[in-house]
Structures are given as C-alpha cells and as structure tokens.
Enzyme design. Structure first.
Site, short mmCIF file in Angstrom:
data_model
loop_
_atom_site.label_atom_id
_atom_site.label_comp_id
_atom_site.label_asym_id
_atom_site.label_seq_id
_atom_site.Cartn_x
_atom_site.Cartn_y
_atom_site.Cartn_z
N GLU A 71 9.57 16.30 15.20
CA GLU A 71 9.98 16.04 13.82
C GLU A 71 9.21 16.99 12.89
OE1 GLU A 71 10.93 12.24 11.04
OE2 GLU A 71 8.91 12.32 11.87
N CYS B 11 13.45 11.05 7.01
CA CYS B 11 13.39 10.62 8.41
C CYS B 11 14.76 10.67 9.08
CB CYS B 11 12.78 9.24 8.52
SG CYS B 11 13.64 7.96 7.59
N LYS C 43 0.87 -1.18 0.00
CA LYS C 43 0.00 0.00 0.00
C LYS C 43 0.90 1.23 0.00
CE LYS C 43 -1.83 3.08 1.75
NZ LYS C 43 -1.85 4.53 1.33
N GLU D 293 9.58 1.52 10.86
CA GLU D 293 10.61 2.57 10.81
C GLU D 293 9.87 3.90 10.85
OE1 GLU D 293 14.43 4.37 8.35
OE2 GLU D 293 13.45 2.54 7.61
#
Length: 502
Positions: free
Chosen positions: A398, A300, A191, A266
């Site tokens: 983040e 990331c 997906k 992750e």
C-alpha cells in the site's frame, strides 16, 4: 466557529494558527502539559492550526468521563427517539457550519476545498441516516422453547468505545463511526490523528450544542504511539475502533487483548481495478484516473492496481493518460484544482521512494512521476507505471499516493489470481458489460467492498470493511449500529421450574 466563518468564506490563510483545546466532559480542556503542537498546511507551508499534546493522565480523565456518562445512563438509557433527535440536530449543525469545517479540513489535510465540502455535506447525511437507526435497534424473541419457557435476545450498547481515526478523511471517517456508536447508546473517547485534529474538536462542540449530555463524547489529541496505544490498552474501555495502516492495526489488536475488548479495524488496501475486454473503456479510464487521484491517492480504497485484459491494455492506458493530462494539481484552496497536497513530508518521501523503486524494477513510466516540495508545499503528479510485475513492491504494498500499477492478464483465472494475490482485501472495481461475468467476478474477488462499472461511491446504507489483512468488522449500514452492541440471551421460566430433587 463564527469567528472562522469569514475566513472560510474568503478562503484566506489564517494570520496565526487556529488554536483548539481538547474536549472532555462537555468542556474545553487544556491538558496537564499545557503544550501546543502547531500544524503546517501541506499545501501552503505555513502554520494553520494548533492542538494540545495530551498526556496519558488526560486520557484517563476522558475515559473516566465517558465511563461515568455510560454507567449513569444519561445517554444509554434514553429512548431511541431522544437519541435520534440529538443526531439529527448534529446533522443540521454540520450543514450550517459546512464551509468552516471544509476550510479547516483543507488547511490541515491538503485536500482540495471542493472535495472537503463534498465530504462534510456527505457526513451530515450519514448522521441523518444513523439517527433513523437509533429508533430501530432491536433484538429477538423465541417462542419455540416450549410452553414453560420464553426466550429473548436483547441488543445492548457495548459501553465505552475508543475511536482512533486517520489523517486522510478525518471528518468523514469519524462520521462513519461516531453516530452509529451514539445511536447504539455508547459513550466515546475519540483520538484523531495528530495531523488533522481540528474538525473533530469542532464537531465535539457542535454535539454539545445539539444537546448531547456532557461526557458522552470526549476528544483527546496527541501522538498515536502514546495516546492511541494507551486508549487501546485502557482497562476501562470496552471496545476500540481503529482506522489506519495494517501494521498499526496489528498493534491495536494486541493491545486490546489486555481486557479482551471488542475490536473493529478498517486497515490498508491494495485495490484492483479489473477491466475486461468488453468494458466501456472511456468510462473505465475516467474512473481509474479519479480512483488514483482522489485525495492524492491517500485513500484506503484507492484503485491503485489496474488489472486489465491484454487485448485492451495499451488502448486503456492511453485513455487513462489522456484523462490525467487534464488533472490540475496545486493549491487546495483553489477550487479549480483536482488534486491537492501530500499530507506531510514523511508521506511525500515514501511516495517518491516508490516512484524510484518502480524505475529501478524496470516498470515503464507512462506519465507523471514529478513532484515539488518547494517551501514545504508538497505536491506529486498522478503517476502511471506499466509492465508492473505482480510480486513487486508497486503491486504488493500500500503506497497511499497517486501511483497506478498496471498489470495485464490473458484469462479470467489469471485476472482473479492477480486481484486476490495481495495480503489485502478492502475493495475492488470490476469493469465489464457482461452481467454473468460481473457476478462471477465479484463472487470470487476477496474484498469487503466491490463496485461494478463504478468506483469509490455509495452511501451509508451499505456496510464497509475488509477481509484478510484489511480489517475486522463492519461499519455503516444497519451493521454499523450492531457493531457497537452486545447480545444478551434471556430465558424466562413460565410457571414452576421442574425440580432437580423432588
């Protein structure tokens, strides 16, 4: 993809969106709703691709195809040599179609075309590496259980794997997972992110061309909260691999509990660039500028925090600023640009909000801070803030944008405290000429990946993944294949079994 190759070669925008249906059981699949979702290029503000919006029924069809393909052994029972041949052929086809894949990646993601080319060719290398691992997956034997017992540890494919990928590196991140799952003998339902699905769909077609049996890889497109959540909850899926934000990762982890499926995550990062007083400041400055600008900071493992010794802070920040002044931001199809577009308006507004928060919190704006969204073209200049307080949003959260937060330290202990003082532990870079200091640092920094005197580099030989709220499990390297296997212990009685009742 031959029809797209001319367009890719000329780097012209398509006159109408490139339509790509879903891919299930070895064929294009239109979906039950027949609904198409158009994607605007964030670097050009015009529709460039269109993909199907799947229903949960479409997902069920894909999972059923993967289940049949696994259970009948058309892939899982092949030899490692046979699986390796398909993976190697896939790598070759990726290289043959690299320009077209890179072109589509840039249209949807907004990243510079040069970066997309590099990622596609690097992805081909990952497929080649994984092909070798298909032939070396192995277990263990135990010949120390006595004369009458022999033990085996057998490593077997986990089964049907759901892979959910993000929008920032759609082709590359998939290539850090899919070939390893296939090398292990698993079947897969992918997906991709709804913003950047096209290269995943094109890869599925290349896999069939490479000889992958029908049903082994299936691609379902649609909204994450609907299709991604349903995939994580699906009772006939044996493992879920998710790459994305930490909040969504928590929901995936909860959903996977329905049938106790194996989970690989992750997730987010707030990665420090730790610079000690003895570091090569020119080298560090160039890498720090790259680390925050790469993919417009939508990465990331982006080095979004500069934790620097106070004695060299001012000098290093000036050098970083000087590098960033040479960085070109603009049209991602122009190969001379270093930084492309922000992926969508929501992300653009989020990044702008953090820039405003930095100003409100009293941080010193060193450079950048400007943006443009004229004509739905979304660009933000790389931005540096000094005097960022360790507890502020700029230092803790983040951002996923080109913003660097600078905080000085005075002692080694303060440096480690600052580096570890966030909920995340994905990556870190350490800059020093002192080997002993470097080793002491990487032993104490809490991160799954650490670079010493470099940043955002490496190949598929090494594992990737995070600690703390940055994830669970490891991808790539030999660990990447092991991630998609289960261990089975086998005890073999030699001779007669001792009787319970004589």
């Amino acid at each position: 993809m031959r029809d797209l190759s001319e367009l890719a070669a000329s780097l012209r925008l398509p006159s109408e969106p490139v339509r790509t249906p879903m891919f299930i059981d070895g064929k294009d699949y239109a979906g039950a709703t027949g609904e198409w979702v158009s994607r605007k290029s964030p670097g050009h503000g015009v529709p460039v691709t269109a993909t199907s919006r799947a229903s949960t029924g479409d997902l069920d069809t894909a999972v059923a195809a993967a289940r049949r393909a696994f259970d009948d052994g058309r892939w899982s029972r092949l030899s490692g040599e046979q699986r390796a041949a398909v993976l190697l052929k896939t790598a070759s086809l990726i290289r043959e179609n690299a320009e077209t894949l890179a072109y589509l990646e840039t249209l949807e993601s907004g990243k510079p075309i040069g970066q997309s080319r590099g990622e596609v060719t690097a992805a081909a290398g990952i497929w080649e590496y994984a092909a070798g691992l298909a032939r070396v997956v192995h277990g263990d034997s135990h010949d120390t259980l006595g004369n009458d017992m022999f033990g085996l540890v057998v490593r077997q494919p986990v089964g049907v794997v759901g892979i959910i990928t993000p929008w920032n590196f759609p082709f590359f991140i998939l290539s850090e997972r899919l070939p390893f799952a296939l090398a292990a003998g698993c079947t897969v339902v992918v997906k991709p992110a709804e913003l950047t699905s096209t290269t995943t769909l094109k890869l599925a077609a290349l896999l069939t061309e490479a000889g992958l049996p029908d049903g082994v890889v299936n691609v379902v497109t649609g909204l994450g909260p609907v299709i991604g959540q349903a995939l994580a909850e699906h009772m006939d899926v044996d493992m879920i691999s998710f790459t994305g934000s930490t909040p969504v990762g928590r929901s995936v982890l909860t959903a996977a509990g329905c049938n106790m499926k194996k989970v690989g995550l992750e997730l987010g990062g707030k990665n420090p660039q730790m610079v000690f007083a003895d570091a090569d400041l020119d080298d560090a400055a160039d890498a720090i500028a790259f680390g925050i600008s790469f993919n417009a900071g939508q990465c990331c493992v982006s080095g979004s925090r500069l934790v620097v010794h106070r004695s060299v802070e001012e000098e290093l920040v000036e050098r970083v600023k000087a590098v960033l002044e040479k960085v070109k931001v603009g049209d991602p199809l122009d190969a001379s640009n270093h930084v492309g577009a922000i992926v969508e308006a929501r992300q653009f507004d989020k990044i702008r909000g953090y820039i405003d928060a930095g100003r409100r919190d009293g941080a010193q704006l060193v450079c950048g801070g400007t943006s443009s969204n004229e004509g739905d073209k979304l660009f933000i200049q790389p931005t540096v803030f000094r005097n960022v307080q360790p507890g502020s949003a700029l230092a803790q959260e983040e951002i996923f944008g080109p913003i660097l937060a600078v905080t000085p330290f005075d002692t080694f202990e303060q440096a480690i405290q600052l580096a570890n003082g966030v909920p995340f532990g994905l990556a870190a870079s350490i800059w020093t000429r002192d080997l002993q200091g470097a080793i002491k640092s990487f032993r104490e920094v809490q991160a799954g990946r650490i670079w010493v005197n470099c940043t955002i580099t490496g190949g598929p030989e090494m594992p990737i993944g995070g600690v703390k709220q940055s994830g669970i499990g490891r991808e790539t390297g030999r660990y990447g294949v092991e991630e998609y296997t289960e261990l089975k212990s086998v005890h073999i009685q030699l001779g007669n079994r001792p009787r319970w009742i004589a």
